[in-house]
Design a protein around this motif. Structure first.
Motif, short mmCIF file in Angstrom:
data_model
loop_
_atom_site.label_atom_id
_atom_site.label_comp_id
_atom_site.label_asym_id
_atom_site.label_seq_id
_atom_site.Cartn_x
_atom_site.Cartn_y
_atom_site.Cartn_z
N ARG A 168 13.78 69.35 48.12
CA ARG A 168 13.20 69.95 46.92
C ARG A 168 14.37 70.32 46.02
O ARG A 168 15.52 70.27 46.44
CB ARG A 168 12.37 71.18 47.29
N ARG A 169 14.09 70.67 44.77
CA ARG A 169 15.19 71.00 43.87
C ARG A 169 14.81 72.07 42.86
O ARG A 169 13.64 72.31 42.60
CB ARG A 169 15.69 69.76 43.14
N ILE A 170 15.87 72.68 42.31
CA ILE A 170 15.73 73.65 41.22
C ILE A 170 16.47 73.07 40.03
O ILE A 170 17.61 72.62 40.15
CB ILE A 170 16.36 75.01 41.59
N ILE A 171 15.82 73.08 38.88
CA ILE A 171 16.47 72.66 37.64
C ILE A 171 16.66 73.91 36.78
O ILE A 171 15.70 74.64 36.52
CB ILE A 171 15.62 71.63 36.88
N VAL A 172 17.89 74.16 36.37
CA VAL A 172 18.21 75.29 35.50
C VAL A 172 18.43 74.73 34.10
O VAL A 172 19.33 73.92 33.89
CB VAL A 172 19.46 76.04 36.00
N VAL A 173 17.61 75.16 33.15
CA VAL A 173 17.66 74.63 31.79
C VAL A 173 18.97 75.00 31.12
O VAL A 173 19.66 74.16 30.56
CB VAL A 173 16.46 75.14 30.96
N ASP A 174 19.34 76.27 31.15
CA ASP A 174 20.57 76.75 30.52
C ASP A 174 21.48 77.26 31.61
O ASP A 174 21.36 78.40 32.05
CB ASP A 174 20.25 77.85 29.51
N ASP A 175 22.39 76.41 32.07
CA ASP A 175 23.21 76.72 33.24
C ASP A 175 24.60 77.22 32.85
O ASP A 175 25.55 77.06 33.60
CB ASP A 175 23.32 75.49 34.14
N ARG A 176 24.72 77.84 31.67
CA ARG A 176 26.02 78.40 31.29
C ARG A 176 26.30 79.62 32.13
O ARG A 176 25.46 80.50 32.28
CB ARG A 176 26.03 78.80 29.82
N GLU A 177 27.47 79.69 32.66
CA GLU A 177 27.84 80.81 33.52
C GLU A 177 29.24 81.27 33.15
O GLU A 177 29.99 80.54 32.51
CB GLU A 177 27.85 80.38 34.99
N VAL A 178 29.59 82.45 33.60
CA VAL A 178 30.94 82.94 33.43
C VAL A 178 31.87 82.04 34.24
O VAL A 178 31.60 81.73 35.38
CB VAL A 178 31.05 84.40 33.90
N ASP A 179 32.98 81.61 33.62
CA ASP A 179 33.89 80.68 34.28
C ASP A 179 34.56 81.28 35.49
O ASP A 179 34.80 80.61 36.48
CB ASP A 179 34.95 80.19 33.29
N ASP A 180 34.87 82.54 35.43
CA ASP A 180 35.58 83.19 36.51
C ASP A 180 34.60 83.65 37.58
O ASP A 180 33.79 84.55 37.36
CB ASP A 180 36.38 84.38 35.95
N ASP A 181 34.66 83.04 38.76
CA ASP A 181 33.74 83.38 39.84
C ASP A 181 33.88 84.83 40.27
O ASP A 181 32.91 85.47 40.64
CB ASP A 181 33.95 82.47 41.04
N LEU A 182 35.10 85.34 40.23
CA LEU A 182 35.33 86.72 40.64
C LEU A 182 34.60 87.69 39.71
O LEU A 182 33.98 88.65 40.17
CB LEU A 182 36.83 87.03 40.65
N VAL A 183 34.63 87.41 38.41
CA VAL A 183 33.92 88.27 37.44
C VAL A 183 32.42 88.18 37.69
O VAL A 183 31.71 89.19 37.68
CB VAL A 183 34.26 87.85 35.99
N CYS A 184 31.93 86.99 37.95
CA CYS A 184 30.49 86.80 38.22
C CYS A 184 30.08 87.57 39.48
O CYS A 184 29.06 88.26 39.48
CB CYS A 184 30.19 85.31 38.37
N ASP A 185 30.88 87.45 40.55
CA ASP A 185 30.57 88.17 41.79
C ASP A 185 30.62 89.67 41.58
O ASP A 185 29.76 90.41 42.08
CB ASP A 185 31.55 87.78 42.90
N MET A 186 31.60 90.14 40.83
CA MET A 186 31.74 91.57 40.57
C MET A 186 30.54 92.09 39.78
O MET A 186 30.02 93.18 40.06
CB MET A 186 33.05 91.83 39.81
N THR A 187 30.08 91.31 38.81
CA THR A 187 28.91 91.70 38.02
C THR A 187 27.68 91.82 38.92
O THR A 187 26.91 92.78 38.79
CB THR A 187 28.64 90.66 36.91
N GLU A 188 27.49 90.88 39.82
CA GLU A 188 26.34 90.92 40.72
C GLU A 188 26.40 92.15 41.64
O GLU A 188 25.40 92.82 41.86
CB GLU A 188 26.27 89.65 41.56
N ILE A 189 27.58 92.44 42.15
CA ILE A 189 27.73 93.60 43.04
C ILE A 189 27.50 94.90 42.28
O ILE A 189 26.78 95.78 42.76
CB ILE A 189 29.13 93.58 43.71
N LEU A 190 28.09 95.01 41.09
CA LEU A 190 27.89 96.22 40.29
C LEU A 190 26.42 96.40 39.92
O LEU A 190 25.89 97.51 39.96
CB LEU A 190 28.73 96.17 39.02
#
Length: 194
Positions: free
Chosen positions: A145-167
């Motif tokens: 099965r699959r997931i399609i994300v229409v707007d898949d823009r994300e923060v380039d820095d994985d560390l910033v993304c992980d920190m945002t999720e944790i916060l």
């Protein structure tokens, strides 16, 4: 497809295209949704079915609170337009009001458990889940099965993304789910300013 996109591809002004839609003068089929959005169905821009996964296609729209119901309907309309533009037929739209941090979202859990759903389309990753999107995606991929994300823009820095999720997770527990996003953003801004 949306009016602006079709107008851009055709080299027309979007205002002219909206006028043609209202007056019934469009040279291609159009659809007027309940929220007032115009969807243009032009076969030369809508690719033939590229649907790989077998099963039903479901668009999943979610907002966090009940006062965003208008946003929920617009999100659902955009998802349906995207699915039709990809050449998918018989697209079902599932809408839900609930926090992205809450794993007890009844409609999402039903979608994930339903083996007849081959493709789930979401507008952004966080519309499906604020945390662990990759785990859900991997589990569905293992089931073909699959997931399609229409707007898949994300923060380039994985560390910033992980920190945002944790916060966001910590703030949700401390301050309540609605204020979590704002508190997390304020904490990130304070860290950047320091």
């Amino acid at each position: 497809m949306l009016v602006r996109e079709w107008a851009s591809r055709e080299g027309l002004n979007p205002q002219t295209v909206w006028k043609w839609c209202r007056e019934g003068k469009m040279p291609v089929p159009v659809e007027h949704t309940a929220t007032g959005m115009w969807l243009i169905h032009d076969s030369k821009y809508e690719p033939q079915s590229t649907h790989v996964a077998s099963g039903r296609t479901v668009c999943y729209a979610r907002v966090s609170s009940g006062d965003q119901k208008d946003d929920l309907q617009r999100q659902a309309d955009r998802l349906k337009a995207f699915a039709l533009a990809m050449g998918m037929d018989d697209v079902q739209v599932v809408s839900e009001v609930g926090s992205g941090m809450n794993e007890r979202r009844r409609k999402l859990n039903q979608l994930l458990a339903d083996a007849t759903v081959g493709t789930i389309i979401v507008e952004h990753r966080d519309r499906l889940a604020r945390l662990n999107f990759g785990l859900i995606e991997s589990a569905l991929t293992a089931q073909n099965r699959r997931i399609i994300v229409v707007d898949d823009r994300e923060v380039d820095d994985d560390l910033v993304c992980d920190m945002t999720e944790i916060l966001t997770s910590f703030c949700a527990r401390l301050y309540g789910r609605r204020a979590a996003k704002h508190k997390a953003q304020a904490a990130l801004q304070a860290a950047q300013d320091a």
